[in-house]
Design an enzyme around this catalytic site. Structure first.
Site, PDB file in Angstrom:
ATOM      1  N   GLU A 118      12.194 -60.130  19.379  1.00 39.14           N
ATOM      2  CA  GLU A 118      12.124 -58.394  19.866  1.00 39.14           C
ATOM      3  C   GLU A 118      13.450 -58.133  20.618  1.00 39.14           C
ATOM      4  OE1 GLU A 118       9.068 -55.847  20.357  1.00 39.14           O
ATOM      5  OE2 GLU A 118       7.618 -56.841  18.744  1.00 39.14           O
TER       6      GLU A 118
ATOM      7  N   SER B  83       5.997 -58.308  24.025  1.00 41.44           N
ATOM      8  CA  SER B  83       5.591 -58.936  22.870  1.00 41.44           C
ATOM      9  C   SER B  83       7.137 -59.503  22.669  1.00 41.44           C
ATOM     10  CB  SER B  83       5.374 -58.197  21.735  1.00 41.44           C
ATOM     11  OG  SER B  83       4.014 -57.679  21.919  1.00 41.44           O
TER      12      SER B  83
ATOM     13  N   ARG C  80      10.352 -51.973  14.480  1.00 44.30           N
ATOM     14  CA  ARG C  80      10.837 -52.332  15.607  1.00 44.30           C
ATOM     15  C   ARG C  80      12.568 -52.596  15.383  1.00 44.30           C
ATOM     16  NH1 ARG C  80       6.743 -51.377  16.360  1.00 44.30           N
ATOM     17  NH2 ARG C  80       5.071 -52.362  17.113  1.00 44.30           N
TER      18      ARG C  80
END
Length: 351
Positions: free
Chosen positions: A347, A247, A164
């Site tokens: 994130e 998420s 990520r």
């Protein structure tokens, strides 16, 4: 080029947080970026690049010049027995692009179906799901340097993909080679290499279960696509109904020794051995173990079906604020650290 002032951003972020952009320019071609940089007042302004708004938390009105990337276009560049290469405009929706590749008989992205956002945002985050990451299918991208106006092309190595992560998430001067592009570049087009012959990626437990339930040993790409859509719809809320950014935390990785220590205390912890020898822990399990599932701070809450997802419980009429979302996130981080000694990393980009 379309320029607007005092633009509501609630429709442009998947959390549905209320905020405004003082100035917003809709970027529909490379020439629009050149026009922005030709204006002296805009050239000197800080800039914020906005795609689908699916991976951001807005904590107040946005003062930098917002560049809303809406560059269209999809085409098959090359199709050989070894790979199909497609080129996609940065403003195209990711999920629609996955479906389009299947319609072109160029499979390989189906495990990443239903990920919200635009194609231009995919390399920034190095999106991934069910055993496939963007870097596994990446060929190259085109972009424009917002300081110099120069156009550039980057391959996978130059994008410095990580979990990520990419060069686009780090400011200049923050890396070992001082090569960061956060806030400095606009991605305009992305090329993806989809390998042939195609083979299904069914390593994740949820997909293996779908295959077993269906009795299909050799699924088609469209069947895998449908399975992924069904799994995500069962687990994750539709952001158009219940605002969220997917998420919220990255799954942390630890050493085998750290994992063994945690397992000794928490035998049921969900964990996955990684190829590099580390162990990935399920952040959702850690959050759930700390009792956060279903809890709220103001109108920001933890989704009842998946503790990894933070949601906007107030809808469009009484939406959660960015402050409430971040207060909740920080409280969760504190709980997980106090119990497990692990620091969860968000994130989304906080604006």
């Amino acid at each position: 080029m379309i320029a607007e002032r005092n633009v509501p951003l609630q429709p442009h972020n998947s959390f549905g947080i209320v905020a405004r952009a003082q100035q917003l320019v809709r970027i529909r071609s490379e020439d629009d970026i050149a026009e922005v940089l030709a204006r002296e007042d805009w050239r000197k302004m800080p800039k914020f690049v906005l795609g689908g708004g699916s991976n951001i938390v807005i904590t107040g009105d946005v003062k930098p010049l917002v560049l809303k990337v809406e560059i269209p276009g999809r085409r098959v560049v090359e199709d050989t027995p070894r790979a199909c290469i497609v080129e996609i405009g940065a403003g195209e929706l990711w999920h629609d692009t996955v479906r389009w590749t299947l319609e072109q008989d160029c499979p390989g992205l189906e495990n990443m179906a239903m990920i919200p956002g635009t194609v231009g945002g995919a390399p920034v985050q190095n999106i991934g799901a069910y055993g496939v990451e963007l870097q596994d299918r990446f060929e190259s991208l085109d972009g424009i340097d917002l300081e110099t106006g120069r156009r550039f092309t980057l391959d996978a190595a130059q994008c410095a993909f990580g979990y990520r992560d990419s060069v686009f998430k780090h400011p200049p001067g923050s890396g070992p080679n001082d090569f960061g592009l956060a806030g400095r570049a606009v991605i305009t087009r992305v090329r993806l290499r989809l390998p042939r012959p195609w083979k299904p990626e069914l390593g994740y437990l949820d997909l293996a279960r779908k295959a077993a339930e269906s009795g299909i040993d050799e699924p088609t790409p469209m069947q895998v696509f449908d399975w992924v859509c069904a799994i995500r719809q069962a687990k994750l809320p539709d952001w158009r109904v219940l605002g969220n950014a997917g998420s919220f935390f990255k799954n942390p990785t630890v050493t085998p020794e750290q994992c063994a220590d945690i397992i000794a205390r928490e035998p049921r912890i969900v964990h996955y051995p990684m190829p590099d020898g580390t162990v990935k822990l399920a952040a959702g399990w850690l959050i759930d173990a700390c009792g956060w599932k279903g809890k709220s701070v103001g109108n920001a809450g933890v989704y009842e079906k998946q503790a990894l997802v933070l949601v906007n419980r107030g809808g469009n009429t009484h939406p959660a604020t960015g402050g409430e979302v971040m207060t909740l996130a920080k409280a969760i981080q504190t709980s997980v650290y106090e119990r497990f000694g692990i620091r969860l990393e968000p994130e989304p980009v906080v604006v």
